[in-house]
Motif scaffolding. Sequence first.
Motif, PDB file in Angstrom:
ATOM      1  N   VAL A   1     -34.417  -7.799  11.868  1.00 55.34           N
ATOM      2  CA  VAL A   1     -33.830  -8.442  13.041  1.00 55.34           C
ATOM      3  C   VAL A   1     -33.401  -7.415  14.080  1.00 55.34           C
ATOM      4  O   VAL A   1     -33.288  -6.219  13.796  1.00 55.34           O
ATOM      5  CB  VAL A   1     -32.603  -9.305  12.665  1.00 55.34           C
ATOM      6  N   ILE A   2     -33.168  -7.925  15.285  1.00 59.63           N
ATOM      7  CA  ILE A   2     -32.555  -7.149  16.361  1.00 59.63           C
ATOM      8  C   ILE A   2     -31.242  -7.838  16.697  1.00 59.63           C
ATOM      9  O   ILE A   2     -31.208  -9.048  16.908  1.00 59.63           O
ATOM     10  CB  ILE A   2     -33.455  -7.096  17.598  1.00 59.63           C
ATOM     11  N   ILE A   3     -30.168  -7.078  16.722  1.00 56.75           N
ATOM     12  CA  ILE A   3     -28.846  -7.611  17.045  1.00 56.75           C
ATOM     13  C   ILE A   3     -28.409  -6.968  18.354  1.00 56.75           C
ATOM     14  O   ILE A   3     -28.391  -5.743  18.478  1.00 56.75           O
ATOM     15  CB  ILE A   3     -27.831  -7.305  15.927  1.00 56.75           C
ATOM     16  N   SER A   4     -28.074  -7.807  19.329  1.00 58.46           N
ATOM     17  CA  SER A   4     -27.632  -7.282  20.621  1.00 58.46           C
ATOM     18  C   SER A   4     -26.329  -7.962  21.042  1.00 58.46           C
ATOM     19  O   SER A   4     -26.024  -9.068  20.609  1.00 58.46           O
ATOM     20  CB  SER A   4     -28.711  -7.484  21.684  1.00 58.46           C
ATOM     21  N   TYR A   5     -25.589  -7.250  21.871  1.00 57.20           N
ATOM     22  CA  TYR A   5     -24.281  -7.709  22.352  1.00 57.20           C
ATOM     23  C   TYR A   5     -24.228  -7.580  23.869  1.00 57.20           C
ATOM     24  O   TYR A   5     -24.938  -6.755  24.454  1.00 57.20           O
ATOM     25  CB  TYR A   5     -23.159  -6.838  21.760  1.00 57.20           C
TER      26      TYR A   5
ATOM     27  N   PHE B   1     -28.953  -2.933  18.154  1.00 65.89           N
ATOM     28  CA  PHE B   1     -29.705  -2.152  17.181  1.00 65.89           C
ATOM     29  C   PHE B   1     -30.676  -3.054  16.435  1.00 65.89           C
ATOM     30  O   PHE B   1     -30.538  -4.277  16.435  1.00 65.89           O
ATOM     31  CB  PHE B   1     -28.756  -1.457  16.204  1.00 65.89           C
ATOM     32  N   ALA B   2     -31.659  -2.438  15.801  1.00 66.22           N
ATOM     33  CA  ALA B   2     -32.609  -3.137  14.942  1.00 66.22           C
ATOM     34  C   ALA B   2     -32.288  -2.756  13.500  1.00 66.22           C
ATOM     35  O   ALA B   2     -31.833  -1.640  13.239  1.00 66.22           O
ATOM     36  CB  ALA B   2     -34.036  -2.733  15.293  1.00 66.22           C
TER      37      ALA B   2
ATOM     38  N   VAL C   1     -25.303 -11.174   5.169  1.00 63.42           N
ATOM     39  CA  VAL C   1     -24.513 -10.272   6.013  1.00 63.42           C
ATOM     40  C   VAL C   1     -24.794 -10.550   7.491  1.00 63.42           C
ATOM     41  O   VAL C   1     -23.921 -10.368   8.334  1.00 63.42           O
ATOM     42  CB  VAL C   1     -24.751  -8.783   5.659  1.00 63.42           C
ATOM     43  N   LEU C   2     -25.976 -11.058   7.807  1.00 60.90           N
ATOM     44  CA  LEU C   2     -26.266 -11.429   9.194  1.00 60.90           C
ATOM     45  C   LEU C   2     -25.398 -12.599   9.636  1.00 60.90           C
ATOM     46  O   LEU C   2     -24.947 -12.642  10.777  1.00 60.90           O
ATOM     47  CB  LEU C   2     -27.752 -11.752   9.357  1.00 60.90           C
TER      48      LEU C   2
ATOM     49  N   ALA D   1     -22.711 -12.249  19.733  1.00 62.97           N
ATOM     50  CA  ALA D   1     -23.786 -11.452  19.152  1.00 62.97           C
ATOM     51  C   ALA D   1     -25.055 -12.294  19.101  1.00 62.97           C
ATOM     52  O   ALA D   1     -25.036 -13.440  18.672  1.00 62.97           O
ATOM     53  CB  ALA D   1     -23.406 -10.995  17.750  1.00 62.97           C
ATOM     54  N   LEU D   2     -26.144 -11.714  19.548  1.00 59.34           N
ATOM     55  CA  LEU D   2     -27.430 -12.395  19.528  1.00 59.34           C
ATOM     56  C   LEU D   2     -28.279 -11.751  18.444  1.00 59.34           C
ATOM     57  O   LEU D   2     -28.546 -10.548  18.494  1.00 59.34           O
ATOM     58  CB  LEU D   2     -28.114 -12.278  20.889  1.00 59.34           C
ATOM     59  N   ILE D   3     -28.685 -12.539  17.444  1.00 61.82           N
ATOM     60  CA  ILE D   3     -29.503 -12.038  16.340  1.00 61.82           C
ATOM     61  C   ILE D   3     -30.862 -12.704  16.438  1.00 61.82           C
ATOM     62  O   ILE D   3     -30.977 -13.919  16.352  1.00 61.82           O
ATOM     63  CB  ILE D   3     -28.846 -12.327  14.979  1.00 61.82           C
ATOM     64  N   GLU D   4     -31.899 -11.871  16.636  1.00 59.54           N
ATOM     65  CA  GLU D   4     -33.259 -12.364  16.785  1.00 59.54           C
ATOM     66  C   GLU D   4     -34.162 -11.719  15.744  1.00 59.54           C
ATOM     67  O   GLU D   4     -33.989 -10.548  15.405  1.00 59.54           O
ATOM     68  CB  GLU D   4     -33.819 -12.005  18.160  1.00 59.54           C
ATOM     69  N   GLU D   5     -35.146 -12.452  15.285  1.00 61.08           N
ATOM     70  CA  GLU D   5     -36.121 -11.898  14.358  1.00 61.08           C
ATOM     71  C   GLU D   5     -36.903 -10.810  15.073  1.00 61.08           C
ATOM     72  O   GLU D   5     -37.360 -10.990  16.205  1.00 61.08           O
ATOM     73  CB  GLU D   5     -37.066 -12.988  13.874  1.00 61.08           C
ATOM     74  N   ASP D   6     -37.064  -9.664  14.427  1.00 64.11           N
ATOM     75  CA  ASP D   6     -37.836  -8.561  14.985  1.00 64.11           C
ATOM     76  C   ASP D   6     -39.310  -8.889  14.804  1.00 64.11           C
ATOM     77  O   ASP D   6     -39.764  -9.130  13.691  1.00 64.11           O
ATOM     78  CB  ASP D   6     -37.477  -7.258  14.280  1.00 64.11           C
ATOM     79  N   GLN D   7     -40.042  -8.931  15.905  1.00 65.79           N
ATOM     80  CA  GLN D   7     -41.456  -9.278  15.832  1.00 65.79           C
ATOM     81  C   GLN D   7     -42.209  -8.607  16.965  1.00 65.79           C
ATOM     82  O   GLN D   7     -41.616  -8.099  17.894  1.00 65.79           O
ATOM     83  CB  GLN D   7     -41.627 -10.789  15.899  1.00 65.79           C
ATOM     84  N   ILE D   8     -43.515  -8.627  16.873  1.00 62.74           N
ATOM     85  CA  ILE D   8     -44.360  -8.040  17.902  1.00 62.74           C
ATOM     86  C   ILE D   8     -44.478  -9.029  19.055  1.00 62.74           C
ATOM     87  O   ILE D   8     -44.772 -10.203  18.855  1.00 62.74           O
ATOM     88  CB  ILE D   8     -45.746  -7.698  17.343  1.00 62.74           C
TER      89      ILE D   8
END
Length: 101
Positions: free
Chosen positions: A26-30, A63-64, A71-72, A84-91
């Motif tokens: 995942v990618i977590i951004s604030y 961060f990724a 824990v997410l 906090a925005l949690i998104e699946e890390d993908q192409i």
Amino acid sequence: MRFALFSFLLALLAAYAMAAAPLKSVIISYPNETPPHIVDQAMDAIREAGGQITHTYNIIKGFACHAPAAVLEQVQAWGNEYNALIEEDQIVTTNNNNKKQ
């Protein structure tokens, strides 16, 4: 002091419970106004749960990582004030090369 001790014990218990849990990428951004200690707290919790920080971003506050799902959820709950925005890390691509013909 009690809150810090309780938080530590809770994180330790979560790390023990998630030791065998599968990891999600995942990618977590604030938002930019988020204090650095909030981001650091999230990164520490992920490491304690057996996750791995794979990249720390400089352009955005985030961060990724590879982390257990539980824990997410915990990190998401901590981020309520700072969203906090949690998104699946993908192409992601800009070209539509995957069209079916």
